[in-house]
Design a protein around this motif. Sequence first.
Motif, mmCIF file in Angstrom:
data_model
loop_
_atom_site.group_PDB
_atom_site.id
_atom_site.type_symbol
_atom_site.label_atom_id
_atom_site.label_comp_id
_atom_site.label_asym_id
_atom_site.label_seq_id
_atom_site.Cartn_x
_atom_site.Cartn_y
_atom_site.Cartn_z
ATOM 1 N N ILE A 13 0.679 -0.899 -0.427
ATOM 2 C CA ILE A 13 -0.020 -0.051 0.423
ATOM 3 C C ILE A 13 0.423 1.381 0.143
ATOM 4 N N PRO A 14 0.667 2.536 -1.138
ATOM 5 C CA PRO A 14 1.542 3.097 -1.208
ATOM 6 C C PRO A 14 1.513 4.501 0.240
ATOM 7 N N PRO A 15 2.261 5.000 0.514
ATOM 8 C CA PRO A 15 2.357 6.253 2.042
ATOM 9 C C PRO A 15 1.143 6.784 0.937
ATOM 10 N N LEU A 16 0.236 7.237 1.430
ATOM 11 C CA LEU A 16 -0.794 8.179 1.291
ATOM 12 C C LEU A 16 -1.885 7.644 0.360
ATOM 13 N N GLY A 17 -2.021 5.952 0.239
ATOM 14 C CA GLY A 17 -2.665 6.316 -0.912
ATOM 15 C C GLY A 17 -4.007 4.600 -0.255
ATOM 16 N N SER A 18 -4.268 3.915 -1.113
ATOM 17 C CA SER A 18 -5.575 2.783 -0.448
ATOM 18 C C SER A 18 -5.040 1.296 -1.381
ATOM 19 N N ARG A 19 -5.520 0.203 -0.819
ATOM 20 C CA ARG A 19 -6.180 -1.149 -1.180
ATOM 21 C C ARG A 19 -7.520 -1.192 -1.071
ATOM 22 N N ILE A 20 -7.984 -1.907 -2.188
ATOM 23 C CA ILE A 20 -9.590 -2.326 -2.218
ATOM 24 C C ILE A 20 -9.474 -3.717 -1.558
ATOM 25 N N VAL A 21 -10.385 -4.387 -0.708
ATOM 26 C CA VAL A 21 -10.716 -5.613 -0.060
ATOM 27 C C VAL A 21 -11.621 -6.187 -1.115
ATOM 28 N N GLN A 22 -12.621 -6.705 -0.880
ATOM 29 C CA GLN A 22 -13.876 -7.320 -1.223
ATOM 30 C C GLN A 22 -14.334 -7.892 -0.783
ATOM 31 N N ARG A 23 -15.278 -8.071 0.106
ATOM 32 C CA ARG A 23 -15.937 -8.814 0.522
ATOM 33 C C ARG A 23 -17.063 -9.762 0.359
ATOM 34 N N PRO A 24 -17.049 -10.926 0.907
ATOM 35 C CA PRO A 24 -18.148 -11.525 0.189
ATOM 36 C C PRO A 24 -19.444 -11.194 0.302
ATOM 37 N N THR A 25 -19.733 -10.600 0.939
ATOM 38 C CA THR A 25 -21.159 -9.848 1.222
ATOM 39 C C THR A 25 -21.734 -8.978 0.785
ATOM 40 N N GLY A 26 -20.201 -8.408 -0.061
ATOM 41 C CA GLY A 26 -20.152 -7.004 -1.046
ATOM 42 C C GLY A 26 -20.153 -5.584 -0.137
ATOM 43 N N GLY A 27 -20.247 -4.790 -0.135
ATOM 44 C CA GLY A 27 -19.275 -3.023 0.103
ATOM 45 C C GLY A 27 -17.487 -3.662 0.674
ATOM 46 N N ASP A 28 -17.194 -3.245 -1.467
ATOM 47 C CA ASP A 28 -15.823 -2.861 -0.668
ATOM 48 C C ASP A 28 -15.043 -2.370 0.568
ATOM 49 N N ILE A 29 -13.997 -2.965 1.136
ATOM 50 C CA ILE A 29 -13.480 -1.779 2.133
ATOM 51 C C ILE A 29 -12.070 -0.848 1.664
ATOM 52 N N ALA A 30 -11.783 0.034 1.989
ATOM 53 C CA ALA A 30 -10.841 0.431 1.444
ATOM 54 C C ALA A 30 -9.568 0.779 2.942
ATOM 55 N N ILE A 31 -8.302 0.360 2.099
ATOM 56 C CA ILE A 31 -7.635 -0.050 4.214
ATOM 57 C C ILE A 31 -6.572 1.214 2.824
ATOM 58 N N PHE A 32 -5.787 2.535 4.184
ATOM 59 C CA PHE A 32 -5.555 3.446 4.069
ATOM 60 C C PHE A 32 -4.516 3.184 4.671
ATOM 61 N N ARG A 33 -3.406 4.082 3.960
ATOM 62 C CA ARG A 33 -2.190 3.913 4.611
ATOM 63 C C ARG A 33 -1.643 5.676 4.575
ATOM 64 N N THR A 34 -1.334 6.044 5.413
ATOM 65 C CA THR A 34 -0.833 7.978 5.786
ATOM 66 C C THR A 34 0.673 7.694 5.564
ATOM 67 N N ALA A 35 1.266 8.678 5.720
ATOM 68 C CA ALA A 35 2.505 8.980 5.889
ATOM 69 C C ALA A 35 3.091 8.751 6.878
ATOM 70 N N ALA A 36 2.847 9.097 7.466
ATOM 71 C CA ALA A 36 3.226 7.773 9.487
ATOM 72 C C ALA A 36 3.239 6.107 9.689
ATOM 73 N N ASP A 37 2.679 6.073 8.388
ATOM 74 C CA ASP A 37 2.437 4.270 7.991
ATOM 75 C C ASP A 37 1.768 3.847 9.575
ATOM 76 N N GLU A 38 0.642 4.886 9.240
ATOM 77 C CA GLU A 38 -1.045 4.152 10.136
ATOM 78 C C GLU A 38 -1.951 3.918 9.295
ATOM 79 N N VAL A 39 -2.310 2.569 9.394
ATOM 80 C CA VAL A 39 -3.443 1.765 8.695
ATOM 81 C C VAL A 39 -4.898 2.339 9.102
ATOM 82 N N PHE A 40 -5.736 2.042 8.173
ATOM 83 C CA PHE A 40 -7.850 3.342 8.653
ATOM 84 C C PHE A 40 -7.891 1.971 7.823
#
Length: 104
Positions: A13-40
């Motif tokens: 996941i690039p700093p200040l970027g995101s990655r998408i995770v698909q859920r089998p139940t629907g509704g994608d999840i976006a995982i974000f990475r901050t410049a400080a390497d925190e994830v949300f």
Amino acid sequence: MTTWNLICPLDDIPPLGSRIVQRPTGGDIAIFRTAADEVFALHDKCPHKGGPLSQGLVHGKRVTCPLHGWNFELESGQAVAPDSGCSQTFAVKVEDGQVLLALN
């Protein structure tokens, strides 16, 4: 009990970027990475008009929706005033350089 799912190495996941995770139940999840390497993790849908938050700009601990410029707190999913609304959050963590997401 929380079940943690291995998603990817943090470096995928690039700093200040995101990655998408698909859920089998629907509704994608976006995982974000901050410049400080925190994830949300947030539901990848702006509550305003349904824009893909994963395509927004990450700054500090916020993401800006690419459609209408609404800002959301990555920690809580809450819109920043004067806007209102909330995107669902998901538990996410980094262990040994790997991103883990709780889907339950």
